[in-house]
Design a protein around this motif. Structure first.
Motif, PDB file in Angstrom:
ATOM      1  N   TRP A   1     -12.365   4.788   1.528  1.00 33.84           N
ATOM      2  CA  TRP A   1     -12.069   5.583   0.339  1.00 33.84           C
ATOM      3  C   TRP A   1     -11.580   4.670  -0.781  1.00 33.84           C
TER       4      TRP A   1
ATOM      5  N   ALA B   1      -5.485  10.190   4.437  1.00 38.87           N
ATOM      6  CA  ALA B   1      -5.501   9.287   3.280  1.00 38.87           C
ATOM      7  C   ALA B   1      -5.137   7.870   3.700  1.00 38.87           C
TER       8      ALA B   1
ATOM      9  N   THR C   1      -7.696   4.761   3.529  1.00 38.07           N
ATOM     10  CA  THR C   1      -7.285   3.713   2.596  1.00 38.07           C
ATOM     11  C   THR C   1      -7.233   2.370   3.320  1.00 38.07           C
TER      12      THR C   1
ATOM     13  N   VAL D   1       0.531   5.557  -0.090  1.00 35.87           N
ATOM     14  CA  VAL D   1      -0.327   6.739  -0.039  1.00 35.87           C
ATOM     15  C   VAL D   1       0.257   7.777  -0.981  1.00 35.87           C
TER      16      VAL D   1
ATOM     17  N   TYR E   1      -2.629   1.835  -4.295  1.00 34.10           N
ATOM     18  CA  TYR E   1      -2.399   3.160  -3.720  1.00 34.10           C
ATOM     19  C   TYR E   1      -3.730   3.800  -3.345  1.00 34.10           C
ATOM     20  N   GLY E   2      -3.654   4.716  -2.380  1.00 38.79           N
ATOM     21  CA  GLY E   2      -4.816   5.495  -1.963  1.00 38.79           C
ATOM     22  C   GLY E   2      -4.451   6.966  -1.961  1.00 38.79           C
ATOM     23  N   GLU E   3      -5.444   7.820  -1.837  1.00 33.73           N
ATOM     24  CA  GLU E   3      -5.225   9.267  -1.890  1.00 33.73           C
ATOM     25  C   GLU E   3      -6.385   9.983  -1.213  1.00 33.73           C
TER      26      GLU E   3
ATOM     27  N   VAL F   1       0.841  -1.195   0.000  1.00 31.77           N
ATOM     28  CA  VAL F   1       0.000   0.000   0.000  1.00 31.77           C
ATOM     29  C   VAL F   1       0.877   1.246   0.000  1.00 31.77           C
TER      30      VAL F   1
ATOM     31  N   ARG G   1      -9.551   2.631  -3.435  1.00 32.31           N
ATOM     32  CA  ARG G   1      -8.188   2.142  -3.596  1.00 32.31           C
ATOM     33  C   ARG G   1      -7.966   1.838  -5.069  1.00 32.31           C
TER      34      ARG G   1
END
Length: 293
Positions: A123, A114, A118, A57, A83-85, A55, A125
């Motif tokens: 949220w 984030a 995530t 960010v 990834y997350g944001e 993972v 992904r």
């Protein structure tokens, strides 16, 4: 066994214990040298395969070479890369580079918030599709409650208070005073339901150990760590508006190792180029109590 062999064996042991004990597990990959060494160790622990989602960010302010490196290795090593944001903060320009927040608030939005959302699956992904060779929205919403991170105790003050298995509450808040004792390689891995646990396989490694291991294992790292002819290099990588290089002539791995052994940086914090640390009183404890890595 030499010192690096012992550190490697301990880290592999911690990774395997985490995989055995925690079913909803992921590994944070910041693309820096420490978490890349941790990724290498995971490949050793599981015989060339990494059975844990990676993972990252994405603040969208990382140095472009870092993102290129992330995606190249994700494809080359067949990683389950996610990834997350914080899309809302980015669209509303609630960032330091846009001039609408200070550095700490920007980190809170783009990193802490984030990461928290995530990990929880609240949220969106984005997962690397190895057939399409680009990211697609991940359909999985399962929360990750076991999180492996490349924290080292010597890197800065708040990280020296960590444990190999460090509990957080359901909101990822870190109670520094409520850390389990860890004596004689006896680790607490059974926690109350709803507890989030951070796992730190590199806790006893030093900056020098990391570079010695990178040289020994011939691990590829981002070229930003080396002097490219301008007399500067990065010791710690982050978002480009808040990360500054150090003066250095080190162009190769042996030269970085010699530089560290010389004591040139003995009184200069590894993250001294990270401007947000200065705004947090010289450390990261405010951010880390709220879930920052």
């Amino acid at each position: 066994m030499d010192h690096l062999d012992k550190l490697e064996a301990q880290s592999v042991y911690i990774l395997r214990e985490a995989y055995r004990e925690f079913k909803s597990l992921c590994m944070l990959w910041s693309i820096g040298k420490d978490s890349t060494v941790m990724l290498w160790l995971a490949r050793k622990a599981f015989f060339g395969h990494v059975p844990i989602p990676l993972v990252h960010v994405d603040t969208h302010y990382k140095i472009p070479e870092m993102i290129e490196y992330r995606d190249r290795l994700a494809l080359e090593w067949n990683l389950n890369m996610i990834y997350g944001e914080n899309r809302e903060a980015l669209e509303r320009k609630l960032t330091f580079p846009d001039g609408n927040t200070d550095r700490l608030t920007c980190c809170k939005y783009l990193k802490s918030e984030a990461l928290k959302h995530t990990l929880s699956g609240e949220w969106p992904r984005y997962r690397m599709d190895h057939e399409l060779k680009h990211y697609v929205q991940d359909e999985g919403k399962e929360p990750y409650t076991g999180v492996i991170a490349g924290v080292r105790a010597d890197e800065e003050g708040s990280r020296s208070k960590e444990r190999y298995f460090s509990p957080r509450d359901k909101d990822n808040v870190w109670d520094v005073g409520d850390q389990p004792p860890e004596f004689w390689n006896q680790f607490k891995t059974d926690f109350a339901p709803g507890t989030h646990v951070r796992i730190h396989p590199l806790l006893d490694w030093t900056e020098l150990n990391i570079w010695e291991y990178i040289e020994r294992e011939k691990i590829s790292v981002v070229s930003l760590y080396f002097n490219q002819g301008k007399g500067i290099r990065y010791r710690s990588l982050g978002c480009y508006p808040c990360t500054n290089p150090v003066e250095s002539e080190a162009r190769t791995l042996p030269e970085i190792i010699d530089e560290l052994r010389s004591g040139k940086f003995s009184n200069i914090a590894e993250r001294s180029g990270r401007a947000q640390d200065s705004e947090d009183g010289g450390g990261l404890e405010t951010l880390r109590r709220d879930g920052y890595m």
